[in-house]
Design an enzyme around this catalytic site. Structure first.
Site, PDB file in Angstrom:
ATOM      1  N   SER A  61     -33.324  10.141 -20.244  1.00 54.21           N
ATOM      2  CA  SER A  61     -33.475   8.870 -20.960  1.00 54.21           C
ATOM      3  C   SER A  61     -32.251   7.981 -20.766  1.00 54.21           C
ATOM      4  O   SER A  61     -31.170   8.458 -20.403  1.00 54.21           O
ATOM      5  CB  SER A  61     -33.664   9.126 -22.458  1.00 54.21           C
ATOM      6  OG  SER A  61     -34.757   9.983 -22.669  1.00 54.21           O
TER       7      SER A  61
HETATM    8  N1  SAM Z   1     -33.862  15.040 -23.284  1.00 56.98           N
HETATM    9  C1  SAM Z   1     -33.917  14.928 -21.861  1.00 56.98           C
HETATM   10  C2  SAM Z   1     -32.586  14.719 -21.205  1.00 56.98           C
HETATM   11  O1  SAM Z   1     -31.562  14.635 -21.903  1.00 56.98           O
HETATM   12  O2  SAM Z   1     -32.561  14.667 -19.974  1.00 56.98           O
HETATM   13  C3  SAM Z   1     -34.904  13.912 -21.376  1.00 56.98           C
HETATM   14  C4  SAM Z   1     -36.289  14.330 -21.617  1.00 56.98           C
HETATM   15  S1  SAM Z   1     -37.547  13.653 -20.593  1.00 56.98           S
HETATM   16  C5  SAM Z   1     -37.638  11.993 -21.142  1.00 56.98           C
HETATM   17  C6  SAM Z   1     -38.920  14.481 -21.378  1.00 56.98           C
HETATM   18  C7  SAM Z   1     -39.026  15.942 -21.038  1.00 56.98           C
HETATM   19  O3  SAM Z   1     -40.007  16.534 -21.883  1.00 56.98           O
HETATM   20  C8  SAM Z   1     -39.468  16.204 -19.613  1.00 56.98           C
HETATM   21  O4  SAM Z   1     -38.528  16.994 -18.957  1.00 56.98           O
HETATM   22  C9  SAM Z   1     -40.809  16.939 -19.777  1.00 56.98           C
HETATM   23  O5  SAM Z   1     -41.054  17.909 -18.769  1.00 56.98           O
HETATM   24  C10 SAM Z   1     -40.632  17.568 -21.141  1.00 56.98           C
HETATM   25  N2  SAM Z   1     -41.860  17.965 -21.842  1.00 56.98           N
HETATM   26  C11 SAM Z   1     -43.044  17.306 -21.933  1.00 56.98           C
HETATM   27  N3  SAM Z   1     -43.897  18.003 -22.698  1.00 56.98           N
HETATM   28  C12 SAM Z   1     -43.248  19.133 -23.099  1.00 56.98           C
HETATM   29  C13 SAM Z   1     -43.584  20.249 -23.918  1.00 56.98           C
HETATM   30  N4  SAM Z   1     -44.785  20.402 -24.508  1.00 56.98           N
HETATM   31  N5  SAM Z   1     -42.671  21.216 -24.113  1.00 56.98           N
HETATM   32  C14 SAM Z   1     -41.443  21.130 -23.542  1.00 56.98           C
HETATM   33  N6  SAM Z   1     -41.058  20.102 -22.750  1.00 56.98           N
HETATM   34  C15 SAM Z   1     -41.952  19.103 -22.552  1.00 56.98           C
END
Ligand code: SAM
Length: 226
Positions: A61
């Protein structure tokens, strides 16, 4: 300009936009090296205020979003935090810097869940390299189920867009008085960020602003399209 100078400049800009206001969050943003959490070829863009690709169709993000979420979560030393969506591991490291600062007598802990195994491995490597692995546990799985083994949590941070404001399992895994920060809305980027405080059986919900997050995919999230 070296990375540290670029980081300071970013923090100054976030302060002047009144996105960063809390001393502990400012301190954490000044310390955690975002360039260590992005792919090598994106290192030079690490201190721009924008999301960056981290592979597998996912993103780290934008820093203003990390800062806002940390401020709204009111993170403090000793908090036990659940993050859903580890991605690069950067936000988990920021949270760790807030709940377990150096020489803390009551260090908190971050449990963070990621559904993509490749990202789990990268995040673990970056967290180890930066020393945050001591206070961050990375779990591979479906974060919409939460992580009951370590519940309840003082704070829950969801970093992917959910179809509902409170995925059912998270309702029970948040401590009374705890705070949930979650983007919710449609799968295709029309979403709002919510801050939800659990008060007994009630959940006080505040809409913060419109946001754009990748979807939360899982049992209590959206269906996978891959
Ligand atoms: N917090 C992260 C960082 O500091 O880089 C950014 C997160 S990114 C915007 C969203 C993440 O959520 C992605 O890596 C995606 O694969 C993960 N995601 C989506 N659905 C998920 C789930 N049910 N459980 C775990 N991770 C999930």
């Amino acid at each position: 300009m070296n990375f540290e100078e670029k980081r300071k400049k970013l923090v100054e800009s976030l302060k002047s936009r009144e996105i960063l206001t809390k001393q502990n969050v400012i301190r954490a943003m000044l310390i955690v090296p975002r360039h260590k959490f992005v792919p090598k070829d994106a290192e030079s863009s690490a201190y721009m205020d924008s999301p960056l690709s981290i592979g597998l169709g996912q993103t780290i993000s934008a820093p203003h979003m990390n800062a806002m979420m940390c401020e709204y979560l009111e993170l403090k030393e000793g908090d036990k935090v659940l993050e859903i969506g580890t991605g690069s591991g950067y936000h988990a490291a920021l949270c760790a810097e807030l709940v377990a600062p150096e020489n803390s007598k009551t260090p908190g802990h971050i449990y963070t869940i990621e559904r993509h195994e490749g990202l789990v491995e990268n995040a673990k490597r970056s967290l180890k390299e930066t020393g945050y692995d001591q206070n961050v546990t990375v779990i591979h799985g479906d974060g919409t189920l939460g992580f009951p083994k370590e519940a309840p949590y003082d704070k829950i941070l969801v970093t992917a867009a959910s179809p509902t404001k409170i995925p059912l399992p998270l309702r029970d895994q948040l401590i009374d008085g705890g705070i949930l920060c979650i983007p919710a809305g449609s799968k295709s980027f029309s979403q709002n960020l919510y801050i939800i405080r659990k008060q007994g059986e009630h959940f006080d919900t505040t809409k913060i602003t419109g946001v754009r997050f990748v979807p939360l995919i899982g049992k209590y999230g959206f269906e996978s399209s891959d």
